[in-house]
Design a protein around this motif. Structure first.
Motif, PDB file in Angstrom:
ATOM      1  N   SER A 160       7.517  -5.581   6.770  1.00 14.65           N
ATOM      2  CA  SER A 160       6.954  -4.333   7.285  1.00 14.65           C
ATOM      3  C   SER A 160       5.575  -4.528   7.910  1.00 14.65           C
ATOM      4  CB  SER A 160       6.874  -3.287   6.172  1.00 14.65           C
ATOM      5  OG  SER A 160       6.274  -3.817   5.014  1.00 14.65           O
ATOM      6  N   LEU A 161       4.875  -5.576   7.515  1.00 16.51           N
ATOM      7  CA  LEU A 161       3.571  -5.894   8.099  1.00 16.51           C
ATOM      8  C   LEU A 161       3.755  -7.007   9.110  1.00 16.51           C
ATOM      9  CD1 LEU A 161       0.435  -5.506   8.008  1.00 16.51           C
ATOM     10  CD2 LEU A 161       0.388  -7.307   6.269  1.00 16.51           C
ATOM     11  N   SER A 211      -7.121   5.795  11.585  1.00 22.82           N
ATOM     12  CA  SER A 211      -6.303   5.101  10.593  1.00 22.82           C
ATOM     13  C   SER A 211      -4.831   5.135  10.964  1.00 22.82           C
ATOM     14  CB  SER A 211      -6.511   5.738   9.212  1.00 22.82           C
ATOM     15  OG  SER A 211      -7.841   5.579   8.768  1.00 22.82           O
ATOM     16  N   ALA A 212      -4.373   6.268  11.491  1.00 25.31           N
ATOM     17  CA  ALA A 212      -2.970   6.369  11.904  1.00 25.31           C
ATOM     18  C   ALA A 212      -2.659   5.403  13.044  1.00 25.31           C
ATOM     19  CB  ALA A 212      -2.654   7.804  12.320  1.00 25.31           C
ATOM     20  N   LEU A 213      -3.590   5.274  13.977  1.00 26.85           N
ATOM     21  CA  LEU A 213      -3.399   4.315  15.068  1.00 26.85           C
ATOM     22  C   LEU A 213      -3.416   2.887  14.541  1.00 26.85           C
ATOM     23  CD1 LEU A 213      -5.708   5.979  17.760  1.00 26.85           C
ATOM     24  CD2 LEU A 213      -3.213   5.874  17.798  1.00 26.85           C
ATOM     25  N   ALA A 214      -4.297   2.616  13.579  1.00 27.57           N
ATOM     26  CA  ALA A 214      -4.372   1.277  12.996  1.00 27.57           C
ATOM     27  C   ALA A 214      -3.079   0.917  12.280  1.00 27.57           C
ATOM     28  CB  ALA A 214      -5.555   1.198  12.027  1.00 27.57           C
ATOM     29  N   VAL A 215      -2.517   1.884  11.571  1.00 28.10           N
ATOM     30  CA  VAL A 215      -1.247   1.653  10.874  1.00 28.10           C
ATOM     31  C   VAL A 215      -0.169   1.230  11.864  1.00 28.10           C
ATOM     32  CG1 VAL A 215       0.654   2.873   9.738  1.00 28.10           C
ATOM     33  CG2 VAL A 215      -1.675   3.094   8.860  1.00 28.10           C
ATOM     34  N   GLU A 216      -0.090   1.902  13.002  1.00 30.32           N
ATOM     35  CA  GLU A 216       0.923   1.546  13.994  1.00 30.32           C
ATOM     36  C   GLU A 216       0.681   0.157  14.562  1.00 30.32           C
ATOM     37  OE1 GLU A 216       3.714   3.218  14.481  1.00 30.32           O
ATOM     38  OE2 GLU A 216       2.897   4.438  12.853  1.00 30.32           O
ATOM     39  N   ALA A 217      -0.589  -0.236  14.678  1.00 29.65           N
ATOM     40  CA  ALA A 217      -0.897  -1.577  15.180  1.00 29.65           C
ATOM     41  C   ALA A 217      -0.476  -2.660  14.191  1.00 29.65           C
ATOM     42  CB  ALA A 217      -2.400  -1.685  15.466  1.00 29.65           C
TER      43      ALA A 217
END
Length: 208
Positions: free
Chosen positions: A144-145, A180-186
């Motif tokens: 997942s990562l 943070s939401a954008l970072a999660v997608e990255a």
């Protein structure tokens, strides 16, 4: 009267301590950890001698000022690592620490600073970093990562989030949630992960 005097002095001393801590939290949040001790004393309405009597060093003041945030961060890390889904736990860590940082912008700087004379702060920080490194490994192993992401990248995102500025705390929190939401997608793994540049190292390699 003589019996009441010691109690009055203790109450005054405690009041001065709380005023200093409140002033420190306010100025650290607004301006970071480089705020001079004299500026904190002025904000608190006490003399420099009173401040140094309660907090002999700036390190001692920083630790006391951020004790609540450190406890909150430990809770966030523990709950993230306890999640049976490592990706969900990782996302929770980023979102919640991003908001914590937005509410008190000095916290990430304090967390990233090494305090060699503070066993408690250093021990807690080391334990949290080890737990986060293990969470990263679990998320990578689960697919997942994205490959190539290491613990230093999470710290990089916290440091980048520290740069968010806005007129009000509510605006900073909204910006932190979006970031943070954008970072999660990255960070999300896929079958076509492009190679990443070498990571910037903020912690010892043994955590990765």
């Amino acid at each position: 009267m003589p019996r009441r005097l010691p109690h009055t002095l203790r109450a005054d001393a405690e009041d001065n301590r709380e005023r200093v801590l409140e002033a420190a939290r306010t100025l650290f949040s607004e301006r970071g950890l480089d705020v001079p001790m004299r500026a904190i004393a002025r904000q608190a309405g006490v003399g420099p001698a009173t401040l140094y009597r309660r907090f002999p060093t700036k390190q001692a003041l920083i630790e006391a000022a951020f004790s609540d945030e450190l406890h909150a961060c430990r809770t966030i890390v523990a709950e993230a690592c306890a999640d049976p889904d490592p990706w969900r736990g990782l996302c929770s860590f980023l979102l919640r620490t991003g908001e914590l940082n937005a509410r008190n912008q000095g916290f990430t700087e304090a967390f990233m600073t090494t305090f060699p004379d503070s066993f408690d702060f250093t021990a807690h920080r080391t334990a949290m970093l080890r737990s986060l490194a293990d969470l990263c490994r679990r998320a990578r192993n689960a697919g997942s990562l994205r490959t190539g992401v290491v613990l230093d990248d999470l710290l990089l995102m916290l440091m980048a989030g520290r740069g968010l500025s806005a007129a009000t705390v509510d605006q900073r929190v909204a910006a932190a949630r979006r970031f943070s939401a954008l970072a999660v997608e990255a960070l999300r793994g896929s079958g076509a992960d492009a190679p990443l540049p070498p990571p910037a190292r903020f912690v010892a390699g043994l955590f990765n």
